[in-house]
Design an enzyme around this catalytic site. Structure first.
Site, PDB file in Angstrom:
ATOM      1  N   ASP A   1       0.793  -1.230  -0.112  1.00 19.68           N
ATOM      2  CA  ASP A   1       0.103  -0.056   0.068  1.00 19.68           C
ATOM      3  C   ASP A   1       0.554   1.248  -0.039  1.00 19.68           C
ATOM      4  O   ASP A   1       0.493   2.411  -0.536  1.00 19.68           O
ATOM      5  CB  ASP A   1      -1.064   0.052   1.141  1.00 19.68           C
ATOM      6  CG  ASP A   1      -2.142  -0.893   1.140  1.00 19.68           C
ATOM      7  OD1 ASP A   1      -1.966  -1.871   0.220  1.00 19.68           O
ATOM      8  OD2 ASP A   1      -2.939  -0.536   1.719  1.00 19.68           O
TER       9      ASP A   1
ATOM     10  N   CYS B   1       1.105  -8.247   5.147  1.00 24.24           N
ATOM     11  CA  CYS B   1       0.837  -6.811   4.985  1.00 24.24           C
ATOM     12  C   CYS B   1      -0.706  -6.792   4.746  1.00 24.24           C
ATOM     13  O   CYS B   1      -1.542  -7.644   4.798  1.00 24.24           O
ATOM     14  CB  CYS B   1       1.600  -6.289   4.039  1.00 24.24           C
ATOM     15  SG  CYS B   1       3.253  -5.865   4.526  1.00 24.24           S
ATOM     16  N   ASP B   2      -0.951  -5.290   4.461  1.00 22.73           N
ATOM     17  CA  ASP B   2      -2.447  -4.786   4.759  1.00 22.73           C
ATOM     18  C   ASP B   2      -3.365  -5.776   4.281  1.00 22.73           C
ATOM     19  O   ASP B   2      -4.638  -6.074   5.015  1.00 22.73           O
ATOM     20  CB  ASP B   2      -2.642  -3.481   3.954  1.00 22.73           C
ATOM     21  CG  ASP B   2      -1.630  -2.390   4.675  1.00 22.73           C
ATOM     22  OD1 ASP B   2      -0.478  -2.942   5.102  1.00 22.73           O
ATOM     23  OD2 ASP B   2      -2.047  -1.236   4.626  1.00 22.73           O
ATOM     24  N   LYS B   3      -3.601  -6.010   3.193  1.00 28.15           N
ATOM     25  CA  LYS B   3      -4.766  -6.780   2.629  1.00 28.15           C
ATOM     26  C   LYS B   3      -4.683  -8.476   2.352  1.00 28.15           C
ATOM     27  O   LYS B   3      -5.447  -9.088   2.116  1.00 28.15           O
ATOM     28  CB  LYS B   3      -5.063  -6.295   1.129  1.00 28.15           C
ATOM     29  CG  LYS B   3      -5.221  -4.824   1.021  1.00 28.15           C
ATOM     30  CD  LYS B   3      -6.144  -4.416   1.788  1.00 28.15           C
ATOM     31  CE  LYS B   3      -6.406  -2.679   2.046  1.00 28.15           C
ATOM     32  NZ  LYS B   3      -4.986  -2.128   2.464  1.00 28.15           N
TER      33      LYS B   3
ATOM     34  N   CYS C   1       5.573  -2.552   8.212  1.00 27.93           N
ATOM     35  CA  CYS C   1       5.958  -1.341   8.661  1.00 27.93           C
ATOM     36  C   CYS C   1       5.733  -1.119  10.322  1.00 27.93           C
ATOM     37  O   CYS C   1       4.776  -1.568  10.892  1.00 27.93           O
ATOM     38  CB  CYS C   1       5.325  -0.014   7.940  1.00 27.93           C
ATOM     39  SG  CYS C   1       5.601   0.144   6.104  1.00 27.93           S
TER      40      CYS C   1
ATOM     41  N   GLU D   1      -6.966   4.860   0.096  1.00 29.05           N
ATOM     42  CA  GLU D   1      -6.412   5.417   1.307  1.00 29.05           C
ATOM     43  C   GLU D   1      -6.070   7.091   0.981  1.00 29.05           C
ATOM     44  O   GLU D   1      -5.390   6.922   0.011  1.00 29.05           O
ATOM     45  CB  GLU D   1      -5.245   4.534   1.760  1.00 29.05           C
ATOM     46  CG  GLU D   1      -5.518   3.101   2.323  1.00 29.05           C
ATOM     47  CD  GLU D   1      -4.371   2.286   3.061  1.00 29.05           C
ATOM     48  OE1 GLU D   1      -4.903   1.401   3.537  1.00 29.05           O
ATOM     49  OE2 GLU D   1      -3.190   2.769   2.857  1.00 29.05           O
TER      50      GLU D   1
ATOM     51  N   SER E   1      -4.914   5.049   5.554  1.00 26.11           N
ATOM     52  CA  SER E   1      -3.711   4.357   5.837  1.00 26.11           C
ATOM     53  C   SER E   1      -3.720   3.987   7.527  1.00 26.11           C
ATOM     54  O   SER E   1      -4.244   4.883   8.107  1.00 26.11           O
ATOM     55  CB  SER E   1      -2.397   4.890   5.475  1.00 26.11           C
ATOM     56  OG  SER E   1      -1.332   4.174   6.233  1.00 26.11           O
TER      57      SER E   1
END
Length: 614
Positions: A81, A122-124, A195, A491, A517
């Site tokens: 992202d 990570c995110d998704k 992150c 985002e 985000s």
């Protein structure tokens, strides 16, 4: 007694062809009849959170084989992202969640796998795999790649901690020199891993612990630390044990839908509120709950947000603490333990360890268990060496952080705030709700009234902020960026970061039907539902309209008579085919994104597919 799913393709004379193909993958005669376990990896060199996962699948696979299973690895896609941020690539981020869920379902059902170990980060990727696990409802364990170490550097002779968000904010601040921006850029992301703050990736990995689907330490143990290897090995051993319990002992309690009950979703959301996690987790938990057949809704999140305090403030909500500090303070079991002592956790839900949450806390909460082995586990810390290798260091803190009055994790009596870290706001501009991460909002602006300045896209909003159109007291409205209107629900990290760069971080608010985000902080309100493209009132806002935001009372309203809103709605509907569409927005939208937008529901439903359209 459930039969191995894989028997469909491994047993019987008529499956000779399938067995011949299985043999060509390396299976031996004595492998037929063993559980075939899918190792669902997400290695890619595009994403720092996944760059070190190349060998993790085979590490797990070998352990599965030692324990008596057959392991078969495949890979999913993974979008970064941060790299996709601020341009058309961000349109693809949320849709990739559903694509990942579909791809896992396709592979596992096509090959009749009996169980899964999901290697996400990570995110998704984590929510996509969670959605697939709920659909398939076969034995599943999650093990993530782990958090990145926090960046550290000296500026003006002062040692500071850094992360990705610092690089974004400082690069847009004209008062920061090119030399300092260069130092920040090169220091912000020092290692592999997700992150380093409580952004979306780490938030979701933490929530898998609270849901009961991953091992303790999964959300907080650094990607670089040697101790993380044991989580992967234990996942390989444990999945074979769970397979035997289900397929040989007729035990359905080990299945994802049996573990991720309504009470487990409440535990996960309570954790999220207590740790001030990413607002994206709301979107994803709602989506996962739908796949699990659990009636978990925005109203439940609103109810929990009114009683659960914020017990930990972590980057991006502060620069003082990052995930490495959360781990030192006892990790996610440390936060859940404090929620338990406050009477805010369902203690009898089961976890993947075969324990109740109460039993698991007795073993893994550093406040109630002073075992030296556990103490050593949570003293695993950063090395401060740039690397993309997993398990590359074994540094330890001298002590754990068990200071619940002033440390990274607080007890109820010393809560960061009595209000939780996330809140749901309702009002005439968001009748089905919207989300604000209160942990990232200065309490001086929990009540805010301002004039709307309206943008029909993120790109126009960025130009308006950097171009000086946005002034103190404005409520920046960015609409037609929802799941359907984007399409893809971008985002808004750059608009929020640039507001800070322009000195407006505590002087403006931002409202959008898009999302934020996990790195966002400030008075940033997202997920406005219904979205503009679905006829939401956010599509009726005009420049200079007054918007009132009242976080303590969970309210957000456009200060207009109902009659005026009705007139505006009628005028919009009169546009016919052009109604509820952005004006003068030029955006290339691919067929793949159009398909996503066509089926997408608003954020209050998790932006999942509208099954009534199938």
């Amino acid at each position: 007694m459930p039969v191995l799913r894989s028997a469909t393709s491994t047993q019987g004379r008529n499956m000779a062809g399938a067995r011949a193909l299985w043999r060509a993958t390396g299976m031996k005669e004595n492998d037929f009849g063993k559980p075939i376990i899918a190792v669902v990896n997400s290695f890619t060199q595009f994403v720092p959170g996944h760059v070190h996962l190349k060998d993790m699948g085979q590490l797990v696979a070998r352990e599965i084989e030692k324990a008596g299973g057959v392991a078969k690895e495949f890979n999913t896609i993974a979008v970064d992202d941060g790299i996709a941020m601020g341009h058309g690539g961000m349109l693809y981020s949320l849709p990739s969640r559903d694509l990942i869920a579909d791809s896992v379902e396709y592979m596992v059902n096509a090959h009749c796998a009996d169980a899964m170990v999901c290697i996400s980060n990570c995110d998704k990727i984590t929510p996509g795999m969670l959605m697939a696990a709920m659909r398939l409802n076969i034995p599943t364990i999650f093990v993530s790649g782990g958090p990145m170490e926090a960046g550290k550097t000296k500026l003006s002779d002062k040692l500071i901690k850094l992360d990705l968000i610092d690089a974004m904010i400082q690069s847009a601040d004209a008062n920061v020199s090119d030399a300092d921006v260069d130092v920040i850029e090169k220091s912000a992301c020092p290692t592999c891993g997700a992150c380093s703050g409580m952004f979306t990736a780490n938030s979701m990995n933490c929530l898998t612990e609270a849901l009961g689907l991953s091992l303790p330490g999964n959300g907080s143990m650094l990607a670089t630390h040697a101790d993380r290897k044991e989580l992967f090995l234990e996942a390989g051993r444990k999945i074979v044990e769970i397979c035997k319990r289900h397929y040989e002992q007729d035990d359905y309690s080990v299945l994802p839908r049996s573990i991720a009950t309504f009470e487990a979703f409440e535990n996960a959301m309570s954790l999220d509120i207590a740790m001030g996690g990413s607002s994206n987790t709301v979107l994803h938990l709602l989506a996962v709950a739908q796949e699990a057949g659990v009636d978990f809704k925005m109203a439940d999140i609103d109810r929990l947000s009114r009683v659960v305090p914020c017990l930990s403030k972590i980057a991006p909500n502060t620069n003082k603490y990052h995930m490495e500090d959360v781990h030192r303070a006892g990790g996610i079991m440390g936060i859940v333990g404090e929620l338990d002592r406050a009477g805010l956790i369902h203690r009898k839900v089961k976890t993947i360890l075969g324990l109740t949450m109460e039993e698991q806390l007795n073993q893994y909460d550093i406040i109630r268990n002073k075992d030296e082995k556990l103490n050593k586990f949570f003293r695993a810390g950063p090395a401060g060496i740039r690397t993309t290798e997993a398990f590359s260091q074994d540094c330890r803190w001298d002590t754990v952080d068990d200071d619940r009055a002033n440390g990274c994790i607080r007890d109820r009596a010393h809560a960061v705030t009595e209000e939780g870290g996330l809140a749901v706001l309702f009002g005439n501009i968001a009748e089905d709700g919207c989300i604000v991460k209160t942990a990232g909002v200065d309490e001086s602006i929990w009540k805010f009234t301002g004039k709307a300045i309206v943008f029909e896209s993120q790109e126009d909003a960025v130009a308006g902020i950097l171009g000086g159109k946005v002034k103190e007291g404005h409520v920046v409205v960015i609409r037609y960026e929802g799941p359907k209107g984007g399409p893809g629900m971008q985002e808004m990290l750059y608009p929020t970061s640039y507001l800070k760069s322009m000195g407006l971080g505590k002087k403006c608010a931002l409202l959008t039907d898009g999302r934020f985000s996990g790195g966002t902080s400030g008075l940033s309100i997202g997920h406005a539902s219904p979205e503009a493209a679905s006829g939401g009132a956010i599509g009726l806002v005009n420049n200079d309209d007054i918007i009132e935001i009242d976080i303590p009372n969970r309210a957000i309203n456009l200060v207009l008579p109902d009659e005026e809103l009705a007139v505006r709605r009628a005028a919009m509907e009169a546009k016919g085919a052009r109604a509820w569409q952005p004006e003068n927005r030029r955006r290339e939208v691919s067929t793949a994104l159009k398909i996503f937008g066509h089926f997408a529901t608003s954020a209050d439903k998790g932006a999942v597919r509208d099954k009534t359209k199938l």
